[in-house]
Design an enzyme around this catalytic site. Sequence first.
Site, short mmCIF file in Angstrom:
data_model
loop_
_atom_site.label_atom_id
_atom_site.label_comp_id
_atom_site.label_asym_id
_atom_site.label_seq_id
_atom_site.Cartn_x
_atom_site.Cartn_y
_atom_site.Cartn_z
N HIS A 1 -15.09 3.65 37.82
CA HIS A 1 -15.96 4.26 36.80
C HIS A 1 -16.89 5.32 37.41
CE1 HIS A 1 -15.11 1.38 33.50
NE2 HIS A 1 -14.85 0.56 34.50
N GLU B 1 -18.45 7.50 35.91
CA GLU B 1 -19.54 7.78 34.97
C GLU B 1 -20.73 6.84 35.17
OE1 GLU B 1 -16.81 6.26 34.41
OE2 GLU B 1 -17.11 4.59 33.03
N CYS C 1 -10.32 3.51 34.31
CA CYS C 1 -10.15 2.07 34.13
C CYS C 1 -9.26 1.79 32.92
CB CYS C 1 -11.51 1.40 34.05
SG CYS C 1 -11.43 -0.34 34.48
N1 GLN Z 1 -9.57 -4.97 32.30
C1 GLN Z 1 -9.71 -3.98 31.27
C2 GLN Z 1 -8.38 -3.74 30.55
O1 GLN Z 1 -7.37 -4.23 30.93
C3 GLN Z 1 -10.23 -2.69 31.85
C4 GLN Z 1 -11.63 -2.88 32.37
C5 GLN Z 1 -12.48 -1.66 32.32
O2 GLN Z 1 -12.15 -0.64 31.71
N2 GLN Z 1 -13.63 -1.74 32.93
O3 GLN Z 1 -8.37 -3.03 29.58
#
Ligand code: GLN
Length: 189
Positions: free
Chosen positions: A172, A174, A78
């Site tokens: 994610h 994890e 992410c």
């Molecule tokens: N939207 C977040 C970003 O741009 C990422 C979201 C996340 O890691 N769950 O950093």
Amino acid sequence: MAFGVLAIQGDVREHLEALRRTGVEAGTVRTPEEVAAVRGLVIPGGESTTIGKLAARYGLMEPIRRLVREGRPLMGTCAGMIVMANTIGAAANDQPALGVMDIAVERNAFGRQLDSFEVDLEVKGIEGGPVRAVFIRAPVMSAVEDGVEVLATHEGRIVAARQGSMLALAFHPELTDDSRLHDYFVKMG
Ligand code: GLN
């Protein structure tokens, strides 16, 4: 040598637990010396601007780039995926990035209505059925260059990819107790 989880922000403990479930040692990483010492590194989810800024302030960008050059595995989930990308669409002003992986990413790509959701996802290289993928304000990869292998898509959008010893995931792994993706990661080195 142990694997490390960049412990600036985000779901560090969950990544440590997932790594340990695969049978490897894992610890937190906050200094250039710790980056230099790990067998591989995870950059967790969180907020990519914050992670990038603090990683730069702590002098971690160059040591992480060196880790990649040396072929030690790097996984970003992410926000971690965003920090790894060489092109960030709608980047926040002065958002520092590692720029190590030949992918373009789009932040918050699923829009506000779909802030977070879960799907069963077939991931290339992961046997034993789909993985439950948890997306939270997730980015996607809007483009990948030659040398990047797409491992999974959701609704036609790229959400998992590998380039050499680097693994980028928009979701994610994890946050579930399925550690197959962490297992895949620790074997990439
Ligand atoms: N939207 C977040 C970003 O741009 C990422 C979201 C996340 O890691 N769950 O950093």
